[in-house]
Scaffold this motif. Structure first.
Motif, PDB file in Angstrom:
ATOM      1  N   GLN A  88     -14.297  -0.356   2.290  1.00  0.00           N
ATOM      2  CA  GLN A  88     -13.442   1.108   2.890  1.00  0.00           C
ATOM      3  C   GLN A  88     -13.547   1.128   4.220  1.00  0.00           C
ATOM      4  N   LEU A  89     -14.675   0.810   4.824  1.00  0.00           N
ATOM      5  CA  LEU A  89     -14.851   1.137   6.212  1.00  0.00           C
ATOM      6  C   LEU A  89     -14.030   0.047   7.070  1.00  0.00           C
ATOM      7  N   THR A  90     -14.222  -1.116   6.631  1.00  0.00           N
ATOM      8  CA  THR A  90     -13.496  -2.255   7.426  1.00  0.00           C
ATOM      9  C   THR A  90     -11.731  -2.064   7.309  1.00  0.00           C
ATOM     10  N   ASP A  91     -11.466  -1.328   6.275  1.00  0.00           N
ATOM     11  CA  ASP A  91     -10.292  -1.068   5.996  1.00  0.00           C
ATOM     12  C   ASP A  91      -9.598  -0.104   7.001  1.00  0.00           C
ATOM     13  N   LEU A  92     -10.386   0.531   7.873  1.00  0.00           N
ATOM     14  CA  LEU A  92      -9.812   1.611   8.890  1.00  0.00           C
ATOM     15  C   LEU A  92      -9.173   0.811   9.948  1.00  0.00           C
ATOM     16  N   VAL A  93      -9.501  -0.441  10.220  1.00  0.00           N
ATOM     17  CA  VAL A  93      -8.754  -1.396  11.169  1.00  0.00           C
ATOM     18  C   VAL A  93      -7.913  -2.186  10.614  1.00  0.00           C
ATOM     19  N   SER A  94      -7.105  -2.792  11.369  1.00  0.00           N
ATOM     20  CA  SER A  94      -6.129  -3.817  10.860  1.00  0.00           C
ATOM     21  C   SER A  94      -6.868  -5.115  11.018  1.00  0.00           C
ATOM     22  N   TRP A 149     -10.050  -1.762  22.462  1.00  0.00           N
ATOM     23  CA  TRP A 149      -8.976  -0.838  21.607  1.00  0.00           C
ATOM     24  C   TRP A 149      -8.395  -1.849  20.426  1.00  0.00           C
ATOM     25  N   VAL A 150      -8.684  -1.820  19.341  1.00  0.00           N
ATOM     26  CA  VAL A 150      -7.896  -2.559  18.179  1.00  0.00           C
ATOM     27  C   VAL A 150      -7.093  -1.853  17.464  1.00  0.00           C
ATOM     28  N   LEU A 151      -6.131  -2.355  16.902  1.00  0.00           N
ATOM     29  CA  LEU A 151      -5.050  -1.680  15.884  1.00  0.00           C
ATOM     30  C   LEU A 151      -5.855  -1.081  14.898  1.00  0.00           C
ATOM     31  N   ALA A 152      -5.556   0.156  14.513  1.00  0.00           N
ATOM     32  CA  ALA A 152      -5.704   0.766  13.286  1.00  0.00           C
ATOM     33  C   ALA A 152      -5.035   0.140  12.101  1.00  0.00           C
ATOM     34  N   SER A 153      -5.427   0.388  10.798  1.00  0.00           N
ATOM     35  CA  SER A 153      -4.851  -0.106   9.834  1.00  0.00           C
ATOM     36  C   SER A 153      -3.506   0.670   9.536  1.00  0.00           C
ATOM     37  N   ASP A 154      -2.566   0.102   8.982  1.00  0.00           N
ATOM     38  CA  ASP A 154      -1.418   0.987   8.996  1.00  0.00           C
ATOM     39  C   ASP A 154      -1.559   2.285   7.753  1.00  0.00           C
ATOM     40  N   ASP A 155      -2.420   2.347   7.142  1.00  0.00           N
ATOM     41  CA  ASP A 155      -2.848   3.599   6.255  1.00  0.00           C
ATOM     42  C   ASP A 155      -3.296   4.722   7.285  1.00  0.00           C
ATOM     43  N   ILE A 156      -4.316   4.209   7.946  1.00  0.00           N
ATOM     44  CA  ILE A 156      -4.696   5.096   9.204  1.00  0.00           C
ATOM     45  C   ILE A 156      -3.598   5.621   9.935  1.00  0.00           C
ATOM     46  N   ASP A 157      -2.840   4.660  10.455  1.00  0.00           N
ATOM     47  CA  ASP A 157      -1.861   5.085  11.249  1.00  0.00           C
ATOM     48  C   ASP A 157      -0.807   6.241  10.741  1.00  0.00           C
ATOM     49  N   GLN A 158      -0.480   5.692   9.102  1.00  0.00           N
ATOM     50  CA  GLN A 158       0.667   6.721   8.759  1.00  0.00           C
ATOM     51  C   GLN A 158      -0.199   8.135   8.440  1.00  0.00           C
ATOM     52  N   PHE A 159      -1.491   7.974   7.904  1.00  0.00           N
ATOM     53  CA  PHE A 159      -2.261   9.301   7.860  1.00  0.00           C
ATOM     54  C   PHE A 159      -2.365  10.216   8.894  1.00  0.00           C
ATOM     55  N   ASP A 172       7.659 -11.623  11.591  1.00  0.00           N
ATOM     56  CA  ASP A 172       7.337 -10.561  10.578  1.00  0.00           C
ATOM     57  C   ASP A 172       5.900 -10.911  10.039  1.00  0.00           C
ATOM     58  N   SER A 173       5.507  -9.870   9.322  1.00  0.00           N
ATOM     59  CA  SER A 173       4.091  -9.826   8.707  1.00  0.00           C
ATOM     60  C   SER A 173       4.098  -8.983   7.459  1.00  0.00           C
ATOM     61  N   ARG A 174       3.065  -9.257   6.308  1.00  0.00           N
ATOM     62  CA  ARG A 174       3.015  -8.644   5.328  1.00  0.00           C
ATOM     63  C   ARG A 174       2.252  -7.204   5.554  1.00  0.00           C
ATOM     64  N   GLU A 175       1.498  -7.328   6.937  1.00  0.00           N
ATOM     65  CA  GLU A 175       0.870  -6.000   7.146  1.00  0.00           C
ATOM     66  C   GLU A 175       1.574  -5.310   8.244  1.00  0.00           C
ATOM     67  N   PRO A 176       2.305  -4.040   7.713  1.00  0.00           N
ATOM     68  CA  PRO A 176       3.178  -3.238   8.637  1.00  0.00           C
ATOM     69  C   PRO A 176       2.614  -3.192   9.994  1.00  0.00           C
ATOM     70  N   PRO A 214       6.917  -2.025  -0.253  1.00  0.00           N
ATOM     71  CA  PRO A 214       6.493  -0.740  -0.659  1.00  0.00           C
ATOM     72  C   PRO A 214       5.723   0.170   0.505  1.00  0.00           C
ATOM     73  N   GLU A 215       4.941  -0.413   1.582  1.00  0.00           N
ATOM     74  CA  GLU A 215       4.209   0.332   2.189  1.00  0.00           C
ATOM     75  C   GLU A 215       5.008   1.183   3.104  1.00  0.00           C
ATOM     76  N   ARG A 216       4.279   2.479   2.987  1.00  0.00           N
ATOM     77  CA  ARG A 216       4.925   3.567   3.865  1.00  0.00           C
ATOM     78  C   ARG A 216       5.459   3.291   5.167  1.00  0.00           C
ATOM     79  N   ALA A 217       4.489   2.488   5.853  1.00  0.00           N
ATOM     80  CA  ALA A 217       4.568   2.338   7.274  1.00  0.00           C
ATOM     81  C   ALA A 217       6.009   1.198   7.565  1.00  0.00           C
ATOM     82  N   PHE A 218       6.435   0.707   6.572  1.00  0.00           N
ATOM     83  CA  PHE A 218       7.680  -0.063   6.864  1.00  0.00           C
ATOM     84  C   PHE A 218       8.911   0.757   6.773  1.00  0.00           C
ATOM     85  N   THR A 219       8.764   1.739   6.157  1.00  0.00           N
ATOM     86  CA  THR A 219       9.981   2.781   6.208  1.00  0.00           C
ATOM     87  C   THR A 219      10.318   3.164   7.539  1.00  0.00           C
ATOM     88  N   GLU A 220       9.202   3.423   8.398  1.00  0.00           N
ATOM     89  CA  GLU A 220       9.678   3.994   9.745  1.00  0.00           C
ATOM     90  C   GLU A 220       9.932   2.926  10.770  1.00  0.00           C
TER      91      GLU A 220
END
Ligand SMILES: Nc1ncnc2c1ncn2[C@@H]1O[C@H](COP(=O)(O)OP(=O)(O)OP(=O)(O)O)[C@@H](O)[C@H]1O
Ligand SMILES: [Mg+2]
Lengths: 458, 275
Positions: A127-133, A158-168, A227-231, A421-427
């Motif tokens: 879960q911790l590593t899921d914080l970053v992309s 500075w590294v990218l946060a994961s899309d979930d953290i970004d959306q959060f 394109d990527s599967r990761e938003p 389905p990912e929330r981040a793809f909506t925006e």
């Protein structure tokens, strides 16, 4: 209409006195008032139609912009990464293969571990590593590959946060603490098991915010990546480049063929049953649903001629077939609008029919042809259906480098993102739509500018 | 302009130029010219000889086929799809509808000025220079400039436009535009100039200008002019042809036609009894 005729029939006589009487009569004034009233009604109707259209357009644009603008910024996390030699290159050979295949994810994990030492256990560490992309690991790899001397050093990154953290943090996942709220997070209302960010992660993010390890920056990935599967790693460049290649093919095919056909039909072809038939068919082609051209491309270009699937070449040809009628019709209209007296004048001094067209008629028709062409191209730029038929809907990560590379186009990418389905793809979908609209507006602006310039020359 | 009042009873208002002028040679000879627009016959067999270096006027009521005949002479009718021409027209003895004739060459030899001034939407200079350029009449730019100047001078426009040769030709007044079109026709150095009501859109002063010009051009060019203006026909032409419903009713010296018409219809038309 009929009542006018009738009343005039009753009143108008050949005597001037009677005629004057009629024009001063109350009945005539009423008629006049009715005429003005219908004019007013017409004007109000027209204004209402324009206002309605403007409102709809504004609502549409506003909703797209409101949804899309957060995608232009992206959350980043600051980590102190130690480029340990034992992880990257235990043999010390600095061999490129070894460097590129190394497990950079471990470096990220240990950097996170340094910040949160009490995170133990497989699931918690995960879960911790899921914080970053997962893109962070690629970022480290690219750094090491370009500068192997980094190995052994510690760097603040500075590294990218994961899309979930970004959306959060953008408030799209309904749970946030007091610190997160400062950055836009929403208070917790949804039970933990229905969220993509659990309470423990919320706590970590809180601590990162307090330690000022979170920032927002301009989303360059969106414009520089395929394109990527990761938003958070997905960009529109692949679609934009694919669109450019496709449009280029379309332009190079549709314009010469379309203009030549229009010039021939308008200036040289005899008017007979055959040219009439061709004309009717061209007009009909303009009304054929675009997907039919996709089917044609599939069965003829791919299956019969064996051209590559998903290639801008094929997509461009299909779009060219689709825009050809538009270009021909617009060009013919522009040629028709050139006054015949100019043709007579040129013929009269002994210009050959070809010279009449190339020296006089075409230059005068050019602004109209140009406008028609750009409108056709704008239509082609926004087209998805026929391109799907020839395989341009594939998920393609690489930026296409040529006309036969696999590619997708911007509108198809928008379609695919809107389906993710990912929330981040909506925006990101809305952001990509904004980019597409930007291109369309730019094209129309160019058309208007060129037309104005050309017209000033005469 | 050599002219004298003719105290003829029929047309007391008409001034007629002295007959004569020209070389006496026949420039254009047409025999049995019939023109059809689809099924409709517009000319019913015209036999008409046009003398070199003279002005021939074509008159007649509207729709009688004057323009149609004129357009036969440089084959402008070819551009009308449904138009068919029968009979023979020869220029210097050569059939212009013959197989060996080239329409581009023909139209360079037989220039045309249209009813409505139609300058190209280009500069004044380019308007006049266009013909010489495509026909290769000038090797060097100085030659071209000279041709342009000479043509504009002949058309009586030079002094008015010499300071603004690069301005668009469409920015001139109607009369100036028409003279520009005449200059454009002269610039390719044709042998024949066809004019279809060249003054119908002009005021009396511009008209007088152009009439004077026609009279001067007569020395070097064969001119055929269509006009609805009887005085104009009488003033500028040596020969006049009266058309009626696709027939050539009468063709004679202008003085004869206006003072002593043979045919009742001619007489009726020129005295304004019908038209
Ligand atoms: N392009 C065309 N198609 C069909 N009919 C035509 C065409 N041009 C002329 N005509 C017909 O041919 C006949 C002669 O026309 P033309 O233009 O030669 O007359 P005109 O003597 O020049 O008349 P005006 O003095 O009004 O110019 C007319 O009846 C006209 O309707
Ligand atoms: Mg006419």
């Amino acid at each position: 209409m009929t009542d006018i005729v009738q009343s005039v029939g009753e009143f108008a006589t050949d005597s001037p006195a009677d005629r004057r009487g009629w024009y001063q009569s109350e009945e005539f004034r009423q008629l006049l008032r009715r005429r003005y009233a219908s004019e007013d009604r017409f004007r109000i109707l027209g204004i209402a139609a324009i206002v309605l259209a403007a409102v709809i357009l504004l609502v549409l644009l506003a909703s797209i912009v409101a949804k899309g603008y957060p995608a232009f910024v992206q959350t980043e996390v600051r980590l102190d990464v130690t480029f340990e030699e034992s992880v990257i290159d235990p043999s010390g050979s600095r061999d490129e293969r070894a460097l590129s295949g190394a497990n950079y994810q471990r470096l990220i994990r240990s950097a996170l571990q340094d910040i949160f030492p009490d995170a133990t256990g497989r699931r918690v560490r995960r879960q911790l590593t899921d914080l970053v992309s997962i893109g962070a690991a690629f970022q480290l790899r690219d750094m090491v590959m370009s500068d192997p001397s980094l190995i052994g050093q510690t760097r603040e990154l500075w590294v990218l946060a994961s899309d979930d953290i970004d959306q959060f943090l953008k408030g799209n996942i309904a749970c946030g603490t007091e610190h997160a709220a400062r950055l836009g997070g929403q208070p917790c209302t949804v039970p933990e098991n229905e969220r993509r960010v659990n309470d423990r992660q919320v706590g970590w993010v809180d601590q990162l915010i307090v330690e000022e390890r979170i920032r927002r920056s301009f989303n360059t990935v969106l414009f520089s990546a395929g394109d990527s599967r990761e938003p958070e790693l997905a960009g529109i460049l692949g679609g934009v480049v694919g669109s450019l290649y496709t449009l280029l093919v379309c332009l190079l095919m549709a314009v010469p063929v379309g203009v030549a056909a229009a010039v021939y039909l308008e200036e040289f072809a005899p008017r007979n049953r055959w040219t009439g038939l061709i004309e009717v068919n061209i007009n009909n082609l303009a009304a054929v649903p675009s997907i039919v051209f996709g089917l044609l491309g599939l069965s003829v270009l791919l299956n019969f001629f064996g051209l590559p699937r998903s290639a801008p070449l094929v997509g461009g040809i299909v779009l060219a077939l689709m825009t050809l009628p538009t270009v021909i019709i617009a060009s013919r209209a522009a040629l028709k609008a050139v006054p015949p007296s100019i043709r007579d004048a040129a013929l009269g001094v002994g210009a050959s029919p070809y010279q009449v067209v190339s020296h006089h008629v075409l230059p005068l028709a050019a602004p109209g042809i140009l406008t028609g062409t750009i409108i056709g191209m704008a239509q082609a730029l926004g087209e998805t259906a026929p391109l799907m038929m020839v395989g341009m809907i594939a998920f393609i990560v690489d930026i296409p480098a040529g006309f036969t590379d696999s590619a997708t186009v911007l509108p198809v990418q928008i379609y695919m993102w809107s389906d993710s389905p990912e929330r981040a793809f909506t925006e990101r979908t809305s952001a990509a739509i904004m980019v597409l609209l930007g291109f369309l507006i730019a094209m129309n602006a160019v058309a208007i500018y060129l037309r104005k310039r050309f017209e000033r020359r005469w | 302009m050599v002219s004298k009042m003719i105290d003829a009873t029929t047309t007391p208002w008409v001034q007629v130029t002295a007959p004569g002028g020209g070389t006496g040679r026949i420039k254009i000879r047409s025999s049995g010219v019939k023109v059809y627009y689809g099924d409709k016959q517009a000319l019913k067999g015209i036999n008409l000889d046009i003398a070199e270096n003279s002005v021939t006027a074509l008159i007649g009521p509207s729709g009688c086929g004057k323009s149609t005949y004129l357009r036969c002479l440089n084959r402008m009718n070819d551009t009308i799809d449904r138009c068919r021409v029968e009979g023979t027209i020869s220029l210097d003895g050569e059939d212009i509808y013959g197989r060996t004739i080239d329409t581009v060459q023909l139209r360079a030899r037989v220039g045309m000025v249209f009813q409505k001034p139609n300058p190209f939407p280009k500069s004044i200079f380019d308007n006049v220079a266009y013909g010489p350029r495509i026909h290769g009449l000038a090797r060097r730019i100085e030659d071209l400039e000279e041709i342009v100047q000479r043509s504009l001078e002949r058309a009586g426009l030079w002094s008015e436009v010499k300071s603004r040769l690069l301005d668009p030709g469409t920015g001139l007044s109607g009369g100036q535009q028409q003279r520009l079109c005449i200059a454009r026709a002269i610039a390719v150095n044709p042998e024949v100039i066809l004019m279809d009501e060249p003054c119908s859109a002009l005021d009396p002063i511009a008209t007088a200008h152009i009439e004077e010009l026609i009279d001067e051009l007569r020395a070097n060019y064969t001119i055929v002019i269509v006009t609805h203006n009887m005085q104009q026909a009488a003033r500028v032409s040596q020969k006049t042809a009266f058309f009626h419903l696709g027939d050539l009713v009468e063709f004679n010296d202008t003085a004869e036609i206006f003072t002593n018409p043979r045919d009742d219809k001619t007489q009726g038309y020129i005295t304004g009894r019908y038209g």
